[in-house]
Design a protein around this motif. Sequence first.
Motif, PDB file in Angstrom:
ATOM      1  N   TRP A  51       0.824  -1.208   0.000  1.00 31.88           N
ATOM      2  CA  TRP A  51       0.000   0.000   0.000  1.00 31.88           C
ATOM      3  C   TRP A  51       0.858   1.258   0.000  1.00 31.88           C
ATOM      4  O   TRP A  51       0.365   2.340  -0.297  1.00 31.88           O
ATOM      5  CB  TRP A  51      -0.956  -0.001   1.197  1.00 31.88           C
ATOM      6  N   ILE A  53       0.755   3.749  -2.882  1.00 32.42           N
ATOM      7  CA  ILE A  53      -0.275   4.792  -3.016  1.00 32.42           C
ATOM      8  C   ILE A  53       0.369   6.175  -2.916  1.00 32.42           C
ATOM      9  O   ILE A  53      -0.141   7.146  -3.456  1.00 32.42           O
ATOM     10  CB  ILE A  53      -1.407   4.623  -1.975  1.00 32.42           C
ATOM     11  N   LEU A  86       2.765   7.246  -4.460  1.00 40.21           N
ATOM     12  CA  LEU A  86       3.209   7.696  -5.784  1.00 40.21           C
ATOM     13  C   LEU A  86       2.130   8.484  -6.522  1.00 40.21           C
ATOM     14  O   LEU A  86       2.422   9.146  -7.520  1.00 40.21           O
ATOM     15  CB  LEU A  86       3.655   6.497  -6.632  1.00 40.21           C
ATOM     16  N   VAL A  87       0.890   8.399  -6.041  1.00 37.93           N
ATOM     17  CA  VAL A  87      -0.202   9.161  -6.658  1.00 37.93           C
ATOM     18  C   VAL A  87      -0.072  10.608  -6.178  1.00 37.93           C
ATOM     19  O   VAL A  87      -0.090  10.872  -4.977  1.00 37.93           O
ATOM     20  CB  VAL A  87      -1.578   8.582  -6.262  1.00 37.93           C
ATOM     21  N   PRO A  88       0.058  11.554  -7.099  1.00 36.56           N
ATOM     22  CA  PRO A  88       0.248  12.951  -6.685  1.00 36.56           C
ATOM     23  C   PRO A  88      -0.872  13.452  -5.758  1.00 36.56           C
ATOM     24  O   PRO A  88      -2.044  13.178  -5.981  1.00 36.56           O
ATOM     25  CB  PRO A  88       0.237  13.716  -8.012  1.00 36.56           C
ATOM     26  N   ILE A 137      -3.101  13.163  -3.604  1.00 37.00           N
ATOM     27  CA  ILE A 137      -4.027  12.284  -2.906  1.00 37.00           C
ATOM     28  C   ILE A 137      -3.287  11.145  -2.214  1.00 37.00           C
ATOM     29  O   ILE A 137      -3.623  10.773  -1.092  1.00 37.00           O
ATOM     30  CB  ILE A 137      -5.091  11.737  -3.885  1.00 37.00           C
ATOM     31  N   GLY A 138      -2.267  10.599  -2.861  1.00 38.65           N
ATOM     32  CA  GLY A 138      -1.520   9.486  -2.279  1.00 38.65           C
ATOM     33  C   GLY A 138      -0.830   9.866  -0.978  1.00 38.65           C
ATOM     34  O   GLY A 138      -0.905   9.143   0.012  1.00 38.65           O
ATOM     35  N   TRP A 143      -3.451  10.439   1.691  1.00 38.42           N
ATOM     36  CA  TRP A 143      -3.988   9.149   2.118  1.00 38.42           C
ATOM     37  C   TRP A 143      -3.030   8.494   3.116  1.00 38.42           C
ATOM     38  O   TRP A 143      -3.458   7.997   4.168  1.00 38.42           O
ATOM     39  CB  TRP A 143      -4.166   8.257   0.896  1.00 38.42           C
TER      40      TRP A 143
END
Length: 117
Positions: free
Chosen positions: A80, A83, A85-87, A89-90, A93
């Motif tokens: 997990w 996650i 790596l997602v600009p 939001i990651g 989160w």
Amino acid sequence: MDWKYLFTSFEGRIGRQSYWMGVLVFIGVSIVAALLDVILGTAGESGWGIVSVLATLAMLYPAIALYAKRWHDRGKSGWWSLIGLVPIIGGLWMLIELGFLKGTEGSNQFGADPVPA
């Protein structure tokens, strides 16, 4: 606190307090590296210098180990961490899940509860 376990092992679980202690160590190392870059004159226009880059690379493995154990406490796989790596939001989160939410109570598939009741 077992610092070696905290930064080198991918097994087991850690609570929020241990997680934040690890994060504080990373922040401290980053500050010292940035100061050394300024003192040595290696900081570029971007603010990154050779000492900061080397410190960041050296902290990758320990950070992933720290994140994996905290994900385990939440009852999730260490994968997990990807996650992050997602600009935007990651990272948000991860901050909420790892930094603020309680782990699963009692034992889970990753081991015993690190915070006994």
